[in-house]
Design a protein around this motif. Structure first.
Motif, PDB file in Angstrom:
ATOM      1  N   TYR A  54      67.983  51.758  13.591  1.00  0.00           N
ATOM      2  CA  TYR A  54      69.178  51.980  14.403  1.00  0.00           C
ATOM      3  C   TYR A  54      68.947  53.112  15.396  1.00  0.00           C
ATOM      4  O   TYR A  54      68.519  54.210  15.033  1.00  0.00           O
ATOM      5  CB  TYR A  54      70.350  52.321  13.477  1.00  0.00           C
ATOM      6  N   ASN A  55      69.218  52.822  16.669  1.00  0.00           N
ATOM      7  CA  ASN A  55      69.117  53.797  17.756  1.00  0.00           C
ATOM      8  C   ASN A  55      67.696  54.313  18.022  1.00  0.00           C
ATOM      9  O   ASN A  55      67.516  55.323  18.691  1.00  0.00           O
ATOM     10  CB  ASN A  55      70.039  54.999  17.518  1.00  0.00           C
ATOM     11  N   LYS A  56      66.686  53.630  17.493  1.00  0.00           N
ATOM     12  CA  LYS A  56      65.286  54.015  17.737  1.00  0.00           C
ATOM     13  C   LYS A  56      64.546  52.773  18.236  1.00  0.00           C
ATOM     14  O   LYS A  56      63.852  52.100  17.479  1.00  0.00           O
ATOM     15  CB  LYS A  56      64.656  54.591  16.463  1.00  0.00           C
ATOM     16  N   PHE A  57      64.700  52.503  19.523  1.00  0.00           N
ATOM     17  CA  PHE A  57      64.266  51.223  20.082  1.00  0.00           C
ATOM     18  C   PHE A  57      62.757  51.085  20.231  1.00  0.00           C
ATOM     19  O   PHE A  57      62.272  49.984  20.507  1.00  0.00           O
ATOM     20  CB  PHE A  57      64.934  51.011  21.445  1.00  0.00           C
ATOM     21  N   ASP A  58      62.005  52.172  20.070  1.00  0.00           N
ATOM     22  CA  ASP A  58      60.555  52.099  20.246  1.00  0.00           C
ATOM     23  C   ASP A  58      59.806  52.462  18.967  1.00  0.00           C
ATOM     24  O   ASP A  58      58.626  52.820  19.011  1.00  0.00           O
ATOM     25  CB  ASP A  58      60.104  53.010  21.388  1.00  0.00           C
ATOM     26  N   VAL A  59      60.484  52.387  17.821  1.00  0.00           N
ATOM     27  CA  VAL A  59      59.859  52.697  16.533  1.00  0.00           C
ATOM     28  C   VAL A  59      59.866  51.434  15.674  1.00  0.00           C
ATOM     29  O   VAL A  59      60.912  50.804  15.494  1.00  0.00           O
ATOM     30  CB  VAL A  59      60.624  53.833  15.808  1.00  0.00           C
ATOM     31  N   PHE A  60      58.693  51.072  15.132  1.00  0.00           N
ATOM     32  CA  PHE A  60      58.598  49.839  14.355  1.00  0.00           C
ATOM     33  C   PHE A  60      57.829  50.080  13.049  1.00  0.00           C
ATOM     34  O   PHE A  60      56.608  49.941  12.997  1.00  0.00           O
ATOM     35  CB  PHE A  60      57.921  48.742  15.178  1.00  0.00           C
ATOM     36  N   PRO A  61      58.545  50.463  11.972  1.00  0.00           N
ATOM     37  CA  PRO A  61      57.897  50.655  10.670  1.00  0.00           C
ATOM     38  C   PRO A  61      57.342  49.340  10.119  1.00  0.00           C
ATOM     39  O   PRO A  61      57.861  48.260  10.427  1.00  0.00           O
ATOM     40  CB  PRO A  61      59.043  51.170   9.784  1.00  0.00           C
ATOM     41  N   GLU A  62      56.317  49.446   9.298  1.00  0.00           N
ATOM     42  CA  GLU A  62      55.713  48.250   8.702  1.00  0.00           C
ATOM     43  C   GLU A  62      56.721  47.458   7.879  1.00  0.00           C
ATOM     44  O   GLU A  62      56.637  46.238   7.784  1.00  0.00           O
ATOM     45  CB  GLU A  62      54.532  48.651   7.809  1.00  0.00           C
ATOM     46  N   SER A  63      57.677  48.149   7.282  1.00  0.00           N
ATOM     47  CA  SER A  63      58.663  47.486   6.425  1.00  0.00           C
ATOM     48  C   SER A  63      59.703  46.696   7.217  1.00  0.00           C
ATOM     49  O   SER A  63      60.514  45.984   6.621  1.00  0.00           O
ATOM     50  CB  SER A  63      59.385  48.529   5.560  1.00  0.00           C
ATOM     51  N   ASN A  64      59.681  46.782   8.547  1.00  0.00           N
ATOM     52  CA  ASN A  64      60.704  46.130   9.361  1.00  0.00           C
ATOM     53  C   ASN A  64      60.253  44.814   9.975  1.00  0.00           C
ATOM     54  O   ASN A  64      60.812  44.352  10.954  1.00  0.00           O
ATOM     55  CB  ASN A  64      61.172  47.083  10.477  1.00  0.00           C
ATOM     56  N   VAL A  65      59.235  44.205   9.391  1.00  0.00           N
ATOM     57  CA  VAL A  65      58.792  42.888   9.843  1.00  0.00           C
ATOM     58  C   VAL A  65      59.746  41.828   9.289  1.00  0.00           C
ATOM     59  O   VAL A  65      60.047  41.808   8.095  1.00  0.00           O
ATOM     60  CB  VAL A  65      57.358  42.598   9.379  1.00  0.00           C
ATOM     61  N   LEU A  66      60.252  40.953  10.168  1.00  0.00           N
ATOM     62  CA  LEU A  66      61.153  39.880   9.754  1.00  0.00           C
ATOM     63  C   LEU A  66      60.476  38.536  10.019  1.00  0.00           C
ATOM     64  O   LEU A  66      60.591  37.973  11.106  1.00  0.00           O
ATOM     65  CB  LEU A  66      62.477  39.957  10.523  1.00  0.00           C
ATOM     66  N   ASP A  67      59.741  38.048   9.046  1.00  0.00           N
ATOM     67  CA  ASP A  67      59.083  36.753   9.169  1.00  0.00           C
ATOM     68  C   ASP A  67      60.052  35.671   8.704  1.00  0.00           C
ATOM     69  O   ASP A  67      60.358  35.572   7.505  1.00  0.00           O
ATOM     70  CB  ASP A  67      57.804  36.713   8.340  1.00  0.00           C
ATOM     71  N   VAL A  68      60.556  34.873   9.630  1.00  0.00           N
ATOM     72  CA  VAL A  68      61.500  33.818   9.280  1.00  0.00           C
ATOM     73  C   VAL A  68      60.755  32.645   8.652  1.00  0.00           C
ATOM     74  O   VAL A  68      60.936  32.317   7.490  1.00  0.00           O
ATOM     75  CB  VAL A  68      62.290  33.365  10.527  1.00  0.00           C
ATOM     76  N   VAL A  69      59.923  31.989   9.444  1.00  0.00           N
ATOM     77  CA  VAL A  69      59.037  30.927   8.950  1.00  0.00           C
ATOM     78  C   VAL A  69      57.682  31.150   9.603  1.00  0.00           C
ATOM     79  O   VAL A  69      57.593  31.214  10.830  1.00  0.00           O
ATOM     80  CB  VAL A  69      59.560  29.522   9.298  1.00  0.00           C
ATOM     81  N   VAL A  70      56.635  31.293   8.796  1.00  0.00           N
ATOM     82  CA  VAL A  70      55.309  31.570   9.346  1.00  0.00           C
ATOM     83  C   VAL A  70      54.401  30.357   9.176  1.00  0.00           C
ATOM     84  O   VAL A  70      54.618  29.508   8.320  1.00  0.00           O
ATOM     85  CB  VAL A  70      54.672  32.800   8.655  1.00  0.00           C
ATOM     86  N   ASN A  71      53.395  30.308  10.032  1.00  0.00           N
ATOM     87  CA  ASN A  71      52.365  29.260   9.965  1.00  0.00           C
ATOM     88  C   ASN A  71      52.970  27.853  10.022  1.00  0.00           C
ATOM     89  O   ASN A  71      52.518  26.940   9.323  1.00  0.00           O
ATOM     90  CB  ASN A  71      51.528  29.422   8.689  1.00  0.00           C
ATOM     91  N   ASP A  72      54.017  27.695  10.840  1.00  0.00           N
ATOM     92  CA  ASP A  72      54.637  26.375  10.994  1.00  0.00           C
ATOM     93  C   ASP A  72      54.139  25.660  12.238  1.00  0.00           C
ATOM     94  O   ASP A  72      54.631  24.578  12.587  1.00  0.00           O
ATOM     95  CB  ASP A  72      56.161  26.497  11.033  1.00  0.00           C
ATOM     96  N   GLY A  73      53.151  26.248  12.901  1.00  0.00           N
ATOM     97  CA  GLY A  73      52.603  25.628  14.098  1.00  0.00           C
ATOM     98  C   GLY A  73      53.413  25.881  15.352  1.00  0.00           C
ATOM     99  O   GLY A  73      53.094  25.362  16.415  1.00  0.00           O
ATOM    100  N   GLU A  74      54.477  26.682  15.244  1.00  0.00           N
ATOM    101  CA  GLU A  74      55.319  26.995  16.401  1.00  0.00           C
ATOM    102  C   GLU A  74      55.284  28.492  16.673  1.00  0.00           C
ATOM    103  O   GLU A  74      55.240  29.297  15.749  1.00  0.00           O
ATOM    104  CB  GLU A  74      56.772  26.579  16.149  1.00  0.00           C
ATOM    105  N   GLU A  75      55.337  28.871  17.933  1.00  0.00           N
ATOM    106  CA  GLU A  75      55.397  30.280  18.287  1.00  0.00           C
ATOM    107  C   GLU A  75      56.780  30.629  18.822  1.00  0.00           C
ATOM    108  O   GLU A  75      57.521  29.762  19.302  1.00  0.00           O
ATOM    109  CB  GLU A  75      54.338  30.627  19.330  1.00  0.00           C
ATOM    110  N   ILE A  76      57.140  31.893  18.713  1.00  0.00           N
ATOM    111  CA  ILE A  76      58.423  32.351  19.232  1.00  0.00           C
ATOM    112  C   ILE A  76      58.348  32.379  20.764  1.00  0.00           C
ATOM    113  O   ILE A  76      57.481  33.030  21.337  1.00  0.00           O
ATOM    114  CB  ILE A  76      58.766  33.752  18.692  1.00  0.00           C
ATOM    115  N   ILE A  77      59.263  31.661  21.399  1.00  0.00           N
ATOM    116  CA  ILE A  77      59.301  31.599  22.857  1.00  0.00           C
ATOM    117  C   ILE A  77      60.272  32.633  23.416  1.00  0.00           C
ATOM    118  O   ILE A  77      59.979  33.315  24.402  1.00  0.00           O
ATOM    119  CB  ILE A  77      59.702  30.198  23.342  1.00  0.00           C
ATOM    120  N   LYS A  78      61.432  32.770  22.768  1.00  0.00           N
ATOM    121  CA  LYS A  78      62.440  33.702  23.282  1.00  0.00           C
ATOM    122  C   LYS A  78      63.410  34.117  22.177  1.00  0.00           C
ATOM    123  O   LYS A  78      63.700  33.339  21.267  1.00  0.00           O
ATOM    124  CB  LYS A  78      63.219  33.067  24.439  1.00  0.00           C
ATOM    125  N   LEU A  79      63.893  35.353  22.297  1.00  0.00           N
ATOM    126  CA  LEU A  79      64.948  35.860  21.427  1.00  0.00           C
ATOM    127  C   LEU A  79      66.190  36.110  22.275  1.00  0.00           C
ATOM    128  O   LEU A  79      66.113  36.683  23.351  1.00  0.00           O
ATOM    129  CB  LEU A  79      64.521  37.172  20.751  1.00  0.00           C
TER     130      LEU A  79
END
Length: 289
Positions: A94-119
């Protein structure tokens, strides 16, 4: 803060116990005869910063898409330590837009053959568009994010295929035009009583990876241009969806031809514009919609 300032706080004893103190790294403080008027809130390093004091951080070298909602930054299709993770999404504290801790990875579905195009983000939700699938992720609570819904065949293949509107997030793909209004995914190219309002053949022959979508707030209209790539045509060059009338219209040579265009841009005053090459094309109009 220096490395020593990021260590855990520890208790320090002083002689007859008249002092209370705490230290962090090489620094220490002490006080005498402390009294409290009422119940005191306890703030920890984690509650203040949004991550533990001994957290490891990701070296994020780049990302292809991002969105900010609820004072947090979400990035997708990231490059970390020279490796591309095309289906990975990471969120900042929260309020730290340029900080990315290792614990903050949000893998929804991985290795499905699709890449993220846009959020995209809307109504406490992050819409994660992959090439074929769109995921709606509820991000209303910190550290309690979850996939609220999955929509097959609702992905996009180009970042210019989605945009904000006054009614929600709109986007296009080979199957039609759609809108997320904060609760439902609506098909704008269909009506419950009559089915498709634009035939499948007409739509598929119009839409391509070079199509662009934009929103004109003045007229409350969604504009979809056939292509942003140079190429003269006498065919329909744009579809227009009127949110008030809930109806489609078309235009021919509304835009300049034989020039390359940028994505659509909705200005602060609500007008829709598009930029083009310095050399104007044949006919049509450049600039605003």
């Amino acid at each position: 803060a220096t490395a020593s300032m990021e260590k855990n706080w520890t208790s320090v004893a002083y002689g007859d116990g008249r002092y209370v103190a705490a230290s962090v790294g090489t620094y220490s403080v002490k006080a005498e005869n402390i009294t409290f008027d009422g119940e005191q809130g306890i703030h920890t390093y984690e509650s203040i910063n949004g991550y533990l004091n001994d957290s490891d951080f990701l070296t994020v070298e780049g990302w292809k898409t991002s969105t900010i909602t609820n004072r947090r930054c979400f990035i997708g299709n990231v490059t970390i330590d020279g490796k591309v993770y095309s289906d990975r999404m990471i969120v900042s504290p929260y309020n730290k837009f340029d900080v990315f801790p290792e614990s903050n990875v949000l893998d929804v579905v991985v290795n499905d053959g699709e890449e993220i195009i846009k959020l995209e983000s809307y109504a406490d939700r992050v819409l994660q568009f992959k090439q074929s699938t769109m995921y709606i992720i509820n991000v209303s609570e910190v550290d309690a994010e979850f996939v609220e819904d999955t929509h097959k065949f609702r992905g996009i293949i180009n970042p210019n295929h989605s945009c904000w509107t006054a009614s929600g997030i709109a986007w296009i793909n080979e199957h039609g035009a759609f809108l997320y209004d904060g609760e439902l995914v609506l098909a704008l190219t269909e009506k419950a009583d009559i089915g498709r309002t634009l035939s499948k053949d007409t739509w598929e022959s119009f839409i391509s990876k070079d199509s662009i979508i934009g929103y004109d707030a003045i007229s409350d209209t969604l504009v979809i241009k056939r292509s942003a790539v140079s190429g003269a045509t006498d065919e329909t060059d744009a579809f227009h969806y009127d949110f008030v009338a809930q109806a489609w219209t078309t235009s021919t040579r509304k835009f300049s031809t034989n020039v390359n265009l940028t994505n659509f841009i909705t200005r602060k005053d609500g007008t829709l514009i598009v930029l083009q090459d310095t050399e104007a094309g044949d006919g049509g109009q450049s600039g605003g919609f």
